[in-house]
Design a protein around this motif. Structure first.
Motif, PDB file in Angstrom:
ATOM      1  N   LEU A 346       0.829  -1.203   0.000  1.00 37.75           N
ATOM      2  CA  LEU A 346       0.000   0.000   0.000  1.00 37.75           C
ATOM      3  C   LEU A 346       0.864   1.254   0.000  1.00 37.75           C
ATOM      4  O   LEU A 346       0.578   2.236  -0.709  1.00 37.75           O
ATOM      5  N   LEU A 347       1.950   1.221   0.762  1.00 34.26           N
ATOM      6  CA  LEU A 347       2.862   2.374   0.815  1.00 34.26           C
ATOM      7  C   LEU A 347       3.497   2.620  -0.550  1.00 34.26           C
ATOM      8  O   LEU A 347       3.592   3.767  -1.007  1.00 34.26           O
ATOM      9  N   LEU A 348       3.923   1.546  -1.224  1.00 32.78           N
ATOM     10  CA  LEU A 348       4.522   1.692  -2.561  1.00 32.78           C
ATOM     11  C   LEU A 348       3.518   2.223  -3.573  1.00 32.78           C
ATOM     12  O   LEU A 348       3.875   2.979  -4.485  1.00 32.78           O
ATOM     13  N   SER A 349       2.236   1.839  -3.432  1.00 34.16           N
ATOM     14  CA  SER A 349       1.214   2.360  -4.346  1.00 34.16           C
ATOM     15  C   SER A 349       1.011   3.861  -4.158  1.00 34.16           C
ATOM     16  O   SER A 349       0.573   4.554  -5.077  1.00 34.16           O
ATOM     17  N   GLU A 350       1.355   4.350  -2.953  1.00 31.10           N
ATOM     18  CA  GLU A 350       1.238   5.790  -2.675  1.00 31.10           C
ATOM     19  C   GLU A 350       2.490   6.557  -3.105  1.00 31.10           C
ATOM     20  O   GLU A 350       2.412   7.699  -3.556  1.00 31.10           O
ATOM     21  N   ILE A 351       3.664   5.911  -2.978  1.00 30.40           N
ATOM     22  CA  ILE A 351       4.928   6.570  -3.313  1.00 30.40           C
ATOM     23  C   ILE A 351       5.179   6.557  -4.822  1.00 30.40           C
ATOM     24  O   ILE A 351       5.600   7.559  -5.411  1.00 30.40           O
ATOM     25  N   GLU A 352       4.929   5.396  -5.464  1.00 32.87           N
ATOM     26  CA  GLU A 352       5.152   5.289  -6.907  1.00 32.87           C
ATOM     27  C   GLU A 352       4.082   6.047  -7.683  1.00 32.87           C
ATOM     28  O   GLU A 352       3.089   6.510  -7.109  1.00 32.87           O
ATOM     29  N   GLU A 353       4.258   6.104  -8.998  1.00 38.80           N
ATOM     30  CA  GLU A 353       3.320   6.845  -9.845  1.00 38.80           C
ATOM     31  C   GLU A 353       2.897   5.989 -11.025  1.00 38.80           C
ATOM     32  O   GLU A 353       3.559   5.006 -11.375  1.00 38.80           O
ATOM     33  N   GLY A 354       1.830   6.373 -11.654  1.00 43.07           N
ATOM     34  CA  GLY A 354       1.364   5.762 -12.900  1.00 43.07           C
ATOM     35  C   GLY A 354       1.070   4.287 -12.774  1.00 43.07           C
ATOM     36  O   GLY A 354       0.481   3.821 -11.793  1.00 43.07           O
ATOM     37  N   GLU A 355       1.506   3.519 -13.805  1.00 44.81           N
ATOM     38  CA  GLU A 355       1.198   2.105 -13.886  1.00 44.81           C
ATOM     39  C   GLU A 355       1.846   1.307 -12.752  1.00 44.81           C
ATOM     40  O   GLU A 355       1.280   0.325 -12.265  1.00 44.81           O
ATOM     41  N   ILE A 356       3.039   1.745 -12.314  1.00 44.96           N
ATOM     42  CA  ILE A 356       3.723   1.039 -11.219  1.00 44.96           C
ATOM     43  C   ILE A 356       2.896   1.143  -9.939  1.00 44.96           C
ATOM     44  O   ILE A 356       2.712   0.168  -9.211  1.00 44.96           O
ATOM     45  N   ALA A 357       2.404   2.371  -9.673  1.00 46.05           N
ATOM     46  CA  ALA A 357       1.549   2.559  -8.491  1.00 46.05           C
ATOM     47  C   ALA A 357       0.289   1.709  -8.591  1.00 46.05           C
ATOM     48  O   ALA A 357      -0.140   1.084  -7.610  1.00 46.05           O
ATOM     49  N   ALA A 358      -0.282   1.670  -9.808  1.00 49.33           N
ATOM     50  CA  ALA A 358      -1.500   0.872 -10.015  1.00 49.33           C
ATOM     51  C   ALA A 358      -1.225  -0.616  -9.798  1.00 49.33           C
ATOM     52  O   ALA A 358      -2.049  -1.340  -9.237  1.00 49.33           O
ATOM     53  N   LYS A 359      -0.036  -1.064 -10.251  1.00 52.44           N
ATOM     54  CA  LYS A 359       0.336  -2.477 -10.091  1.00 52.44           C
ATOM     55  C   LYS A 359       0.409  -2.846  -8.610  1.00 52.44           C
ATOM     56  O   LYS A 359      -0.111  -3.881  -8.183  1.00 52.44           O
ATOM     57  N   TYR A 360       1.073  -1.983  -7.806  1.00 53.21           N
ATOM     58  CA  TYR A 360       1.193  -2.281  -6.382  1.00 53.21           C
ATOM     59  C   TYR A 360      -0.152  -2.205  -5.674  1.00 53.21           C
ATOM     60  O   TYR A 360      -0.407  -2.940  -4.712  1.00 53.21           O
ATOM     61  N   LEU A 361      -1.030  -1.357  -6.161  1.00 55.37           N
ATOM     62  CA  LEU A 361      -2.369  -1.294  -5.575  1.00 55.37           C
ATOM     63  C   LEU A 361      -3.133  -2.578  -5.869  1.00 55.37           C
ATOM     64  O   LEU A 361      -3.832  -3.102  -5.007  1.00 55.37           O
ATOM     65  N   ARG A 362      -2.979  -3.089  -7.100  1.00 58.81           N
ATOM     66  CA  ARG A 362      -3.626  -4.357  -7.452  1.00 58.81           C
ATOM     67  C   ARG A 362      -3.058  -5.499  -6.613  1.00 58.81           C
ATOM     68  O   ARG A 362      -3.790  -6.371  -6.137  1.00 58.81           O
ATOM     69  N   ASP A 363      -1.719  -5.501  -6.438  1.00 58.89           N
ATOM     70  CA  ASP A 363      -1.081  -6.532  -5.602  1.00 58.89           C
ATOM     71  C   ASP A 363      -1.593  -6.447  -4.165  1.00 58.89           C
ATOM     72  O   ASP A 363      -1.793  -7.475  -3.498  1.00 58.89           O
ATOM     73  N   TYR A 364      -1.788  -5.207  -3.705  1.00 60.48           N
ATOM     74  CA  TYR A 364      -2.304  -5.005  -2.339  1.00 60.48           C
ATOM     75  C   TYR A 364      -3.700  -5.616  -2.193  1.00 60.48           C
ATOM     76  O   TYR A 364      -3.980  -6.343  -1.239  1.00 60.48           O
ATOM     77  N   VAL A 365      -4.565  -5.308  -3.157  1.00 68.39           N
ATOM     78  CA  VAL A 365      -5.948  -5.814  -3.111  1.00 68.39           C
ATOM     79  C   VAL A 365      -5.957  -7.340  -3.163  1.00 68.39           C
ATOM     80  O   VAL A 365      -6.679  -8.007  -2.404  1.00 68.39           O
ATOM     81  N   LYS A 366      -5.138  -7.898  -4.058  1.00 68.46           N
ATOM     82  CA  LYS A 366      -5.084  -9.355  -4.212  1.00 68.46           C
ATOM     83  C   LYS A 366      -4.602 -10.033  -2.931  1.00 68.46           C
ATOM     84  O   LYS A 366      -5.186 -11.017  -2.456  1.00 68.46           O
TER      85      LYS A 366
END
Length: 659
Positions: A346-366
């Protein structure tokens, strides 16, 4: 080992046991020597059949293995002691051994821990041992908390406190146990975001620990850390900072408890960060991280520190530093695959940007979904412990009365149900007896019919034998007599004509011999064998199919010797075919039926196949006709198999053993 043998007193062995056990208590003696002393004492105790001394020896061994971290031996002898206690019906020792096993498996196998805790709790409750029941409930509550069953953990802790409150004269251990319960309740309420409750219970825990004599510093500091966390989560940053500072004033903490020191220092730094007092940051975080590294590479304690550093640098807009520490936190958390990994994603989804942030958000949800599913599965394994609330206790008298009336009503219902059952059972028995009587009458009728048919067959046999006898007497014997006289007249004559004539008579004798052989063969062959039952079945099928306007085919296998088959089987076959043809006419709407008898492995198979409408065998209800068929098949130890498909017809196969 039997529980019935009596103790055999032997003074020499008894003294030796006490000596060995005393030597095993000496901490200055090497482990191996102490173990040998315990084992010798155990062997001698078994020889004199002393259960108490065997228990004492086992307990010494268990304590020794626990002190020296000999886990396999600890578990082995705990189970051995448990088995011994069960043989002697020593409920107290059985309860304690289960408690010990539950505590041992606490951080290893949660299922096993819950199993042994559950057994121990039930035994301690039966023994009315409030203290040990509460001690087990504390472990159960901790397991529930780890499985994220926070509500269940809260209820278990409250029940345990109620049991401790029942102890009239609380000892030092009871007070210490209460402090542990308050501490656990404080942790649970903190997770449930009931921060005021959490703070209240942590203060209660600290107050009790301060009352206890002896060295309770570590335990008090642990509760203070939990209190500081609750204050921090409640937004009471100043109080949280003061609480953490009190703990850090202990100059020996970093050396004696480095892992705890890292946690407190990080909490202190994070409280300063949240209160916007950042002058000592990030120095405190880096100090905590440095101490964490002394505990070993990629220490678990470092994950939270790294995450807090990432948050700190992200807040300052230093993205590279924020990413570095966030990725480090994720890397270490992946080894443990728990909530810290979830927070790192979740922290990486907030720090990163664009598709990378979206990827970590998806990983978080999963991962979040996966963890929740896993947690639900764990919670479902543990049976939630029931307890009575204060309101229920106040209404115990009312409940007792309700139970009494419920008992009376239940007894009346049970008696009435029993009487009704007897009436209906007797009625059904009478109907069954009537049915059996009618069935017997019908069987007698069929049997008489078969006997009549057999009389006809016997008459036919007698007539045929008479015909063959007359043929032998009038035909073959006459020809033999004539040939004999002619040969007698030619016996002394050796002329060519006489020789030729004798040859003609010898040929005639050969023809007569063949005629005799033919007649003998006809007499030997039982031309009506088995034909009686066959004729009866054929007549039945011809009559019913003509009535039902069905075409039929009847196949017989010659290997079946119907004369050897019992009349009971024949009668039941007759009735089964009769019932089957009736069912085909009534339900199947068929135009053709095929009946066959085959013989294999001492078993007669009757097959009845129609080309009717068919039905669903699994859903169809058995009517009276089918029930009667099954009843008959059961009487002759047969089996029935019915296959059917809609619009393709039905096949009934009945196998009946002949022996």
């Amino acid at each position: 080992m039997s529980t019935t043998y009596a103790q055999t007193y032997n003074e020499e062995k008894f003294d030796s046991i006490l000596y060995y056990l005393k030597l095993a208590d000496n901490n200055k003696v090497a482990f191996k020597k102490r173990e040998q002393m315990c084992l010798r004492a155990k062997t001698l105790a078994a020889e004199i059949h002393s259960y108490s001394l065997q228990q004492k020896s086992n307990l010494k061994l268990i304590g020794l293995y626990k002190a020296f971290d000999k886990n396999k031996l600890y578990v082995k002898f705990t189970h051995e002691n448990l088995k011994l206690a069960e043989e002697f019906k020593d409920s107290i020792t059985v309860a304690h051994m289960n408690k010990n096993l539950g505590y041992y498996y606490y951080d290893k196998v949660h299922d096993s821990a819950h199993y042994y805790n559950n057994k121990a709790e039930k035994l301690f409750r039966k023994l009315n041992d409030h203290f040990n029941t509460a001690a087990v409930l504390l472990d159960v509550a901790s397991l529930q908390r780890e499985g994220k069953d926070y509500t269940g953990s809260e209820l278990t802790l409250i029940e345990g406190l109620k049991l401790l409150n029942k102890i009239e004269y609380p000892s030092k251990e009871v007070i210490r146990k209460k402090a542990y319960f308050y501490n656990s309740l404080g942790i649970v309420f903190n997770v449930l975001e009931q921060y005021d409750k959490s703070i209240e219970y942590q203060n209660k825990s600290i107050a009790l620990k301060l009352k206890l004599k002896g060295d309770n510093k570590s335990s008090i500091e642990l509760s203070k850390n939990n209190l500081g966390n609750a204050l921090k989560e409640a937004g009471k940053y100043e109080l949280a900072i003061e609480t953490f500072k009190e703990i850090l004033e202990d100059n020996t903490l970093a050396e004696q408890q480095p892992d705890f020191y890292v946690m407190v220092l990080d909490n202190y730094a994070h409280a300063l960060y949240l209160s916007s007092k950042k002058s000592a940051l990030p120095g405190l975080y880096h100090k905590a991280l440095s101490v964490s590294k002394t505990l070993g590479k990629d220490n678990y304690k470092s994950i939270v520190v790294l995450k807090h550093l990432a948050e700190y640098y992200h807040d300052l807009g230093l993205k590279d530093s924020a990413k570095y520490y966030a990725y480090e936190a994720k890397r270490i958390a992946e080894k443990f695959h728990n909530d810290d990994l979830l927070k790192s994603l979740l922290l990486l989804s907030e720090i990163e940007e664009g598709e990378i942030a979206a990827k970590y958000l998806r990983d978080y949800v999963k991962l979040n979904d996966s963890l929740q599913k896993s947690e639900r599965a764990i919670r479902n394994k543990f049976a939630r412990i029931k307890y009575e609330t204060n309101e229920i206790e106040e209404e115990n008298v009312k409940i007792a009365k309700e139970r009494m009336w419920l008992l009376i009503i239940s007894i009346v219902i049970i008696v009435a149900s029993f009487l009704l059952y007897i009436i209906f059972t007797q009625r059904n028995k009478n109907k069954e007896l009537e049915f059996i009587q009618k069935q017997q009458e019908t069987n007698e009728e069929i049997y008489n019919l078969m006997l009549s048919q057999n009389e006809v067959i016997e008459d036919a046999r007698a007539l045929e034998k008479k015909r063959i006898s007359e043929e032998l007497h009038d035909g073959v014997l006459g020809r033999l007599f004539g040939a004999r006289l002619s040969l007698d007249s030619l016996n002394m004559n050796n002329s060519d004509i006489a020789i030729k004539t004798r040859g003609q008579y010898i040929s005639e004798l050969k023809v007569i011999e063949e005629d005799i052989r033919k007649v003998s063969h006809e007499l030997n062959a039982d031309f009506v064998s088995g034909s009686g039952f066959r004729e009866i079945i054929k007549n039945l099928i011809e009559t019913q199919t003509a009535t039902y306007e069905l075409s039929y085919k009847l196949d017989w296998e010659s290997a079946i010797d119907w004369d050897e088959v019992s009349n009971k089987i024949k009668i039941h076959f007759y009735r089964i075919i009769q019932e089957a043809l009736h069912n085909i006419y009534k339900h199947a709407k068929a135009t053709e039926v095929r009946v066959s008898f085959k013989f294999e492995s001492e078993t007669i198979r009757l097959s009845i196949i129609d080309n009717g409408s068919g039905f669903d065998v699994n859903r169809a209800k058995s009517g009276i006709g089918l029930k009667n068929m099954k009843s008959r098949i059961k009487e002759i130890n047969g089996t029935i198999a019915i296959t059917s498909q809609k619009e393709e017809g039905t096949t009934v196969k009945i196998d009946v053993p002949t022996s």
